[in-house]
Design an enzyme around this catalytic site. Sequence first.
Site, PDB file in Angstrom:
ATOM      1  N   ASP A 132       0.837  -1.142   0.020  1.00 36.73           N
ATOM      2  CA  ASP A 132      -0.116   0.139  -0.087  1.00 36.73           C
ATOM      3  C   ASP A 132       0.805   1.144  -0.046  1.00 36.73           C
ATOM      4  OD1 ASP A 132      -2.222  -1.418   0.185  1.00 36.73           O
ATOM      5  OD2 ASP A 132      -2.868  -1.187   2.141  1.00 36.73           O
ATOM      6  N   ASP A 186       4.757  -9.263   9.334  1.00 32.35           N
ATOM      7  CA  ASP A 186       4.585  -7.748   9.122  1.00 32.35           C
ATOM      8  C   ASP A 186       6.420  -7.475   8.325  1.00 32.35           C
ATOM      9  OD1 ASP A 186       2.289  -7.255   9.859  1.00 32.35           O
ATOM     10  OD2 ASP A 186       2.942  -6.785  12.038  1.00 32.35           O
ATOM     11  N   ASP A 236       8.678  -5.895   9.436  1.00 36.89           N
ATOM     12  CA  ASP A 236      10.006  -5.896  10.405  1.00 36.89           C
ATOM     13  C   ASP A 236      10.457  -7.066  10.680  1.00 36.89           C
ATOM     14  OD1 ASP A 236       7.566  -5.756  11.737  1.00 36.89           O
ATOM     15  OD2 ASP A 236       8.468  -4.992  13.536  1.00 36.89           O
ATOM     16  N   ASP A 266      -6.374  -8.342  14.351  1.00 38.86           N
ATOM     17  CA  ASP A 266      -5.784  -9.468  14.524  1.00 38.86           C
ATOM     18  C   ASP A 266      -6.612 -10.286  15.871  1.00 38.86           C
ATOM     19  OD1 ASP A 266      -4.855  -7.732  16.326  1.00 38.86           O
ATOM     20  OD2 ASP A 266      -2.456  -8.091  16.013  1.00 38.86           O
TER      21      ASP A 266
END
Length: 489
Positions: A89, A142, A144, A235
Amino acid sequence: MLMNVFLVIYGLAMCFILFYSFAQANLLWHFFRFKDNKMPMATVENKALPFVTIQLPIFNEKYVVERLIHAIAKMQYPMNKLEIQLLDDSTDETSDIIKECLKTYPEVDFKYIHRVDRAGFKAGALKEGLEIAKGELIAIFDADFVPDPQFLLKTVSHFENEKVGMVQSRWGHLNEDYSLFTRLQAFALDAHFMVEQMGRNAQKAFINFNGTGGIWRKSCILDAGNWHADTLTEDLDLSYRAQQKGWEFVYRPDVVSPAELPPVMSAIKSQQFRWTKGGAECAKKHLGHVLTGSFPMTVKLHAAAHLLNSTIFIAILLVSLSSIPVWWGFYKGMIPLEYFKLAAFFLFGFVIIASVYFFANLNLKKFTLRSFFRFLWELPVFLAVSMGLSVHNAQAVWEGLTGKKSPFIRTPKYNLTGKGKNWVGNTYNQLKIPPTAYLEAILAIVFSAMVIFSLFTATYEMLVFHSMLAVGFTLVSITSFRSYLASAR
């Protein structure tokens, strides 16, 4: 009359904290009784392995996205049964970095999906990717994270049980020793991933997918109603909807998914705000259904403690503020000293919470002498900083409970794994100083003054508590202003 009001507020808030500590004590008990969920690891040669789609939600992650792609490309799994969706995105150069990096791995089935409209934020990206995902199982990481190359081989075997809807791994920490604040975050997260997740899973209470480092059965996601974007913690929301539908979750503490910890207070606050507000939103959305559902009482009690755990910050703030007039009442003799002696019972809750962090952290460090001495200073500093964050987090919880909406603000990533690197030049740093930072500075002065008054008047009943509040608000306020001002230069 007014003093009685303050005393009641103080007492009720302390009772809530005590209730929370009792729930933690139960989790600690089951942590000791936890039976390892290890299963024989699958092999790449196994022809019966299911098709897996790995989803990588990304938004403006130019510092870490290459590291993520390189790590995912090393995933050990049959290439004909694996696809990797890059759900991008981004609105900056991250997109170009991704496209260039993907040229390095022509043999890997990377699917680049770029959205111009960020509708639904992370939940929207995951949902859109799910519509075209070929996988029977959906793993999510994710930006990271640096996943274990054997992550899939260590987790897919659990799905031989048709009731299993999700398997969650334990987070590791790539930059745990970068600074005091990364160490304190690791201190807190280790307690969640060791005692809380293990304790709940051991007694079949509801646990949560932690947003990353987990793998879902696609049919479970769809059966639970797919991803929703009406809370900031999509989540936790999906986790509760799935488990209320009867799906079982598995927690694997032995499978570690390393990730980066925010090194700067502005980023920590951004993450904390989203987690605490989202938790409150999920409590508002799900708690009533769980409590009135046909679940065992143990499940209901732990769901209440779980969904309401972010509310602890409102309780901490109320205790902190009401402690000032209560202290004055003791000093002036308006409140009998016996009340204060009775309040010592609440110290039992502190002992429980200290035990949770003790066993969670030292268990990971194999109970070494060094880890024991490290714990002795980490615990009081962690508690002080948690108190210092109570204003910021209480605002987030209040907004969540009252239904005030706010956009999904992702936590900036830095790719800082060594102490020599600096976070100041990160273009994703937040520049706007929130109003709560000024209130934290005021409370730092107020509680520092309370400590001085206690010393001069020899009223030591709340000296330790007010000292921790003074240290906590001072640390949080100073580092907040430093992070915002340094980023603005």
